[in-house]
Design a protein around this motif. Sequence first.
Motif, short mmCIF file in Angstrom:
data_model
loop_
_atom_site.label_atom_id
_atom_site.label_comp_id
_atom_site.label_asym_id
_atom_site.label_seq_id
_atom_site.Cartn_x
_atom_site.Cartn_y
_atom_site.Cartn_z
N ALA A 115 0.83 -1.21 0.00
CA ALA A 115 0.00 0.00 0.00
C ALA A 115 0.87 1.26 0.00
O ALA A 115 0.53 2.26 -0.65
N THR A 116 1.99 1.23 0.75
CA THR A 116 2.88 2.39 0.79
C THR A 116 3.52 2.63 -0.57
O THR A 116 3.62 3.78 -1.03
N ILE A 117 3.96 1.55 -1.23
CA ILE A 117 4.55 1.68 -2.56
C ILE A 117 3.52 2.24 -3.55
O ILE A 117 3.82 3.14 -4.35
N GLU A 118 2.30 1.73 -3.50
CA GLU A 118 1.26 2.21 -4.41
C GLU A 118 0.98 3.69 -4.18
O GLU A 118 0.81 4.46 -5.14
N LYS A 119 0.95 4.12 -2.92
CA LYS A 119 0.70 5.53 -2.62
C LYS A 119 1.86 6.39 -3.11
O LYS A 119 1.65 7.49 -3.66
N ALA A 120 3.09 5.91 -2.92
CA ALA A 120 4.27 6.65 -3.39
C ALA A 120 4.25 6.81 -4.90
O ALA A 120 4.55 7.89 -5.43
N VAL A 121 3.90 5.73 -5.62
CA VAL A 121 3.83 5.79 -7.08
C VAL A 121 2.75 6.78 -7.51
O VAL A 121 2.95 7.57 -8.45
N ASP A 122 1.60 6.78 -6.84
CA ASP A 122 0.53 7.73 -7.16
C ASP A 122 1.01 9.17 -6.95
O ASP A 122 0.70 10.06 -7.76
N MET A 123 1.73 9.41 -5.86
CA MET A 123 2.23 10.76 -5.57
C MET A 123 3.25 11.20 -6.62
O MET A 123 3.23 12.34 -7.08
#
Length: 281
Positions: A115-123
């Motif tokens: 979830a953290t990686i996905e959020k970082a990619v979105d940002m």
Amino acid sequence: MLLMRLQRELENLSKSERRIAEVILADPETAVHATTAEIARRAEVSDPMVSRLCRTMGCKGFPEFKVQLAQSLASDTSFVTQSVSIGDDADTYIHKLIGANQAALDYLRSELDTATIEKAVDMLNAAKRIEIFGMGGCSSIAQDAQHKLFRLGTPTIAYEDNLKQRMAAAAADEDTLILFISFTGRTQAMIDTAHTAQAAGAKVIAICDPTSPLAQACDLVITSGSELEDTTIYVPMQTRIMILTIVDILATGMALKRSPEIDQRLRQMKETLEGTKVPKA
């Protein structure tokens, strides 16, 4: 040291845990490269028993156990890295370092939060400008991250000089994302700069120790796995490999979000380099 603890606790372990410990103690170098299933098969126990032994020894799981095991193989540790010993010959330190790196990547696989990686990619994908800050040994990683990310269509720059970092952070706005890369997360200059960036309205991500002061100053933190290696004493090796891998993961995630549109751009960039190479024989 893990090997010493295993030997010391041998009599206190359950029957199954003791069989696993004996397999590891008999050939620790092979155990560093083994899977859970391989260790379980040699000890003639179930796979979950291997994880149970790891927890008994104070590890979160087998990947962390293998990292500590690789480090324990060094008796007279060099200040270059805790994974080798003074007097090791080339064959020994080659195998030790590769084993330690493999174990570190296994640990990273288990510790990275999807979830953290996905959020970082979105940002990253939403940012109109990406700035990457790294100092000392992390400056080359910041340059590598710039090399990966600038090709994906967002203006990207890396700064290693803290005065430039401070000025860039102060000039940032809500369209800017700043990625901090730090081995320790305890460099005061970077902590101050992160606070400056947040005050300016920028989005701030850090790849560092999630328990560090730098982590507390950022919007999102990705673990660097630095708890496995004391980079205040040793030259960062396993931590560096893990952070470079995280950069690759973020760049890949961003590229996939922008596919297929980005594919043509990447193809054109590759084609423009063809004339710069000597033809293959």
